[in-house]
Design an enzyme around this catalytic site. Structure first.
Site, PDB file in Angstrom:
ATOM      1  N   ASP A 247     -27.120 -53.364  -6.450  1.00 33.98           N
ATOM      2  CA  ASP A 247     -27.338 -52.474  -7.583  1.00 33.98           C
ATOM      3  C   ASP A 247     -28.715 -52.688  -8.210  1.00 33.98           C
ATOM      4  O   ASP A 247     -29.464 -51.731  -8.423  1.00 33.98           O
ATOM      5  CB  ASP A 247     -26.248 -52.674  -8.641  1.00 33.98           C
ATOM      6  CG  ASP A 247     -24.845 -52.492  -8.070  1.00 33.98           C
ATOM      7  OD1 ASP A 247     -24.708 -51.726  -7.111  1.00 33.98           O
ATOM      8  OD2 ASP A 247     -23.913 -53.119  -8.587  1.00 33.98           O
TER       9      ASP A 247
ATOM     10  N   HIS B  63      -0.176 -37.443  -8.469  1.00 31.56           N
ATOM     11  CA  HIS B  63      -1.601 -37.801  -8.533  1.00 31.56           C
ATOM     12  C   HIS B  63      -2.323 -37.388  -7.243  1.00 31.56           C
ATOM     13  O   HIS B  63      -2.294 -38.115  -6.249  1.00 31.56           O
ATOM     14  CB  HIS B  63      -1.746 -39.313  -8.726  1.00 31.56           C
ATOM     15  CG  HIS B  63      -1.307 -39.797 -10.072  1.00 31.56           C
ATOM     16  ND1 HIS B  63      -2.165 -39.880 -11.144  1.00 31.56           N
ATOM     17  CD2 HIS B  63      -0.092 -40.203 -10.526  1.00 31.56           C
ATOM     18  CE1 HIS B  63      -1.512 -40.333 -12.196  1.00 31.56           C
ATOM     19  NE2 HIS B  63      -0.251 -40.534 -11.847  1.00 31.56           N
TER      20      HIS B  63
ATOM     21  N   CYS C 219      -0.333 -35.658 -14.149  1.00 35.77           N
ATOM     22  CA  CYS C 219       0.669 -36.578 -14.705  1.00 35.77           C
ATOM     23  C   CYS C 219       0.800 -36.367 -16.216  1.00 35.77           C
ATOM     24  O   CYS C 219       1.235 -35.321 -16.660  1.00 35.77           O
ATOM     25  CB  CYS C 219       0.330 -38.012 -14.331  1.00 35.77           C
ATOM     26  SG  CYS C 219       1.712 -39.146 -14.562  1.00 35.77           S
ATOM     27  N   TYR C 220       0.401 -37.330 -17.043  1.00 34.33           N
ATOM     28  CA  TYR C 220       0.435 -37.131 -18.494  1.00 34.33           C
ATOM     29  C   TYR C 220      -0.340 -35.868 -18.862  1.00 34.33           C
ATOM     30  O   TYR C 220       0.057 -35.124 -19.769  1.00 34.33           O
ATOM     31  CB  TYR C 220      -0.167 -38.344 -19.203  1.00 34.33           C
ATOM     32  CG  TYR C 220      -0.277 -38.192 -20.704  1.00 34.33           C
ATOM     33  CD1 TYR C 220       0.773 -38.571 -21.537  1.00 34.33           C
ATOM     34  CD2 TYR C 220      -1.431 -37.671 -21.296  1.00 34.33           C
ATOM     35  CE1 TYR C 220       0.676 -38.421 -22.918  1.00 34.33           C
ATOM     36  CE2 TYR C 220      -1.535 -37.522 -22.666  1.00 34.33           C
ATOM     37  CZ  TYR C 220      -0.486 -37.899 -23.482  1.00 34.33           C
ATOM     38  OH  TYR C 220      -0.593 -37.743 -24.850  1.00 34.33           O
TER      39      TYR C 220
ATOM     40  N   GLY D  84      -1.684 -41.044 -18.086  1.00 34.85           N
ATOM     41  CA  GLY D  84      -1.686 -42.002 -19.190  1.00 34.85           C
ATOM     42  C   GLY D  84      -0.287 -42.555 -19.406  1.00 34.85           C
ATOM     43  O   GLY D  84       0.697 -41.968 -18.931  1.00 34.85           O
TER      44      GLY D  84
ATOM     45  N   LYS E  76     -20.296 -47.428  -6.311  1.00 30.59           N
ATOM     46  CA  LYS E  76     -21.000 -48.341  -5.406  1.00 30.59           C
ATOM     47  C   LYS E  76     -21.487 -47.647  -4.134  1.00 30.59           C
ATOM     48  O   LYS E  76     -22.643 -47.835  -3.718  1.00 30.59           O
ATOM     49  CB  LYS E  76     -20.086 -49.517  -5.042  1.00 30.59           C
ATOM     50  CG  LYS E  76     -20.696 -50.505  -4.049  1.00 30.59           C
ATOM     51  CD  LYS E  76     -21.830 -51.312  -4.639  1.00 30.59           C
ATOM     52  CE  LYS E  76     -21.297 -52.354  -5.586  1.00 30.59           C
ATOM     53  NZ  LYS E  76     -22.380 -53.270  -6.056  1.00 30.59           N
TER      54      LYS E  76
ATOM     55  N   GLU F 291      -5.450 -37.496  -6.744  1.00 31.49           N
ATOM     56  CA  GLU F 291      -6.646 -38.319  -6.556  1.00 31.49           C
ATOM     57  C   GLU F 291      -6.372 -39.593  -5.785  1.00 31.49           C
ATOM     58  O   GLU F 291      -7.302 -40.210  -5.251  1.00 31.49           O
ATOM     59  CB  GLU F 291      -7.260 -38.668  -7.918  1.00 31.49           C
ATOM     60  CG  GLU F 291      -6.507 -39.691  -8.749  1.00 31.49           C
ATOM     61  CD  GLU F 291      -5.370 -39.121  -9.583  1.00 31.49           C
ATOM     62  OE1 GLU F 291      -4.923 -39.792 -10.515  1.00 31.49           O
ATOM     63  OE2 GLU F 291      -4.912 -37.989  -9.274  1.00 31.49           O
TER      64      GLU F 291
END
Length: 513
Positions: free
Chosen positions: A227, A169, A82-83, A55, A369, A171
């Site tokens: 979708d 990070h 992180c944050y 954040g 997706k 991710e």
């Protein structure tokens, strides 16, 4: 769906959806929730693990987003990123301060591989950093398990309390072995079995839909895109003839797409669906007349969709449920918790305040997706439909910068058809995440033959992406781009210039508006 769950608490990080995506890649179901999610609700959800996101705030600021300290004492494993790592330190009695040297981008990190979080991870990695604050002192009971040249606490852990934190990070794909770290957390720390599969989702979704709808009539908003097509077939398997699919041709589709959708889902198609096509192009053009602001266009298109469906529902009689092909990126980008609204998706942030249905059903709401495509394959939908190019609900309304008119729609339809044809001719269509032509609001001077022109510029877009939450611009061969540009200028009236968009996401979004 398997009850095994990891939850991500969103503190405003730009990568919150990527965390959930990476966890799901480990076959563990994961959801993103705002940091304000109450402690009792967390207990009720019984998560196997919790992840705090990054954040933009400083934890020592009184106005910064925080959760209660009690969340760290539930006995549920927590990973702070992180944050989130600084918040964990702050709540546990450590010290967080402005870093003497900020770190942004790729950074070399020294790893203590004795940590369970870093098992089978290299001792030196390059990780993605993005911080101006740092953990100056670790809390009591924690130990440092990663450092950089200027960051003394690049990662820390308290094994006894199952608390782990990384300043970088894991991710983000730029972080080496990042997926392995998240896998270690969900498997070795949280004890997950990794039993969540798309087949489980499909079976659970069908049962849930049947329970929710009972004998009620269902109306599905079918656009013909990936979708809504998957949503339609899923609903068909769940409720059969209780379902009516309404396809709204609003004049903002790709060239010939209305006829193509009807050929697949209409009475001559392979699916036993109640199918209604509503041609209302001029109605949408009138509503969009004079409108140039992107969010306003989205909301107008979203509301008009709903109004058309309501009208068709009244013709059918006593329709209880409206089905939409909303997916997880739509929800996140329309604003979730601390996260900013990137753009209102017509079927999320674009919905009017009042709709004339008992309930809106969004069976794909929690899927990314690529997961939607997997669900489509599980449902037996042909690959040529499942892997077709994504198309936004507002259609060409957000691929035309400025006011939307019938003339502009025909320009971008013709240019896009040429672009897609040449991409396919070059054998590039299978390797691209998304590609399309859009119409800028810029007009410029050109020359054709011996005459001066003052016409529009078309912009071409092509990206590589796996989850549509981040994307890299595709490097289309110059000879292909040249051929596309030449054909568009020669064949599409009103265009004298073709540009190529080479911006990634972030900072851009995939669509222009």
């Amino acid at each position: 769906m398997d009850k095994e769950l990891v939850i991500v608490l969103d503190f405003g990080g730009q990568y919150n959806q990527l965390i959930a995506r990476r966890v799901r890649e480990c076959n563990v179901y994961c959801e993103v929730h705002p940091y304000t999610l109450g402690i009792e609700k967390i207990k009720e959800m019984e998560p196997k693990g919790i992840i705090f996101t990054g954040g933009p705030d400083s934890v020592y600021d009184d106005k910064s987003p925080r959760c209660g300290n009690e969340i760290l004492s539930l006995g549920i494993p927590v990973l702070g990123i992180c944050y989130g790592s600084q918040l964990m330190a702050y709540l546990s009695g450590g010290k967080v301060a402005t870093a003497p040297v900020s770190e942004f981008g790729k950074t070399e990190v020294n790893i203590d591989t004795s940590s369970v979080l870093f098992q089978d991870v290299s001792e030196k990695i390059v990780a993605w950093m993005s911080h101006t604050d740092y953990i100056a002192e670790v809390p009591e009971g924690f130990r440092v398990c990663a450092t950089t040249a200027v960051c003394p606490v690049a990662a820390m852990e308290c094994v006894e309390r199952k608390l782990y934190a990384t300043q970088f990070h894991p991710e983000v794909m730029h972080t080496q072995d990042g997926t392995k770290m998240l896998s270690n957390f969900v498997y070795k720390v949280c004890g997950c079995a990794g039993t969540w599969k798309m087949s489980s989702f499909v079976d659970e979704a069908i049962n849930s839909i049947r329970e929710k709808t009972g004998n009620g009539k269902v109306l599905c908003a079918l656009s013909g895109g990936v979708d809504s097509s998957v949503a339609a077939v899923l609903m068909s398997k769940a409720v059969g003839k209780q379902l009516t699919c309404v396809f709204v041709d609003h004049g903002l589709l790709r060239k010939n797409e209305g006829d193509e959708v009807e050929a697949v889902f209409g009475p001559e198609g392979p699916y036993d669906l109640n199918f209604i096509r509503v041609n209302c192009q001029e109605r949408f053009y009138r509503k969009l007349k004079g409108i140039t602001e992107p969010e306003q266009k989205r909301k107008i298109i979203g509301e008009e969709f709903i109004r058309v469906f309501e009208e068709e529902a009244k013709k059918i009689g006593a329709v209880d449920f409206l089905v939409q092909g909303t997916i997880y990126p739509d929800v996140i980008e329309s604003g979730l918790g601390k996260s900013a609204v990137i753009k209102s998706h017509h079927n999320v942030g674009g919905l009017p305040d009042c709709v004339d249905f008992k309930e809106i059903i969004e069976p794909l709401r929690m899927l990314f997706k690529d997961e939607v495509r997997k669900a489509g394959i599980e449902l037996g939908i042909p690959e040529n439909l499942v892997f077709r190019q994504p198309f936004p609900g507002p259609g060409l309304g957000i691929r035309i910068i400025g006011e939307v008119t019938s003339e502009k729609c025909h320009i971008v339809q013709d240019a896009d058809a040429i672009y897609r044809e040449e991409i396919a001719n070059a054998g590039l269509d299978k390797g691209l995440g998304q590609y399309f032509a859009a119409l800028t609001n810029m007009r410029s001077v050109g020359v054709m033959g011996d005459y001066r022109t003052y016409d529009y510029a078309v912009v071409l877009r092509a990206v590589n992406t796996s989850d549509f939450m981040t994307a890299e611009p595709a490097q289309i061969p110059w000879n292909v781009l040249g051929k596309v540009a030449s054909r568009i200028v020669n064949e599409v009236k009103g265009v004298n210039r073709v540009l190529y968009d080479c911006t990634g996401k972030p900072p851009a979004t995939i669509e222009l508006e």
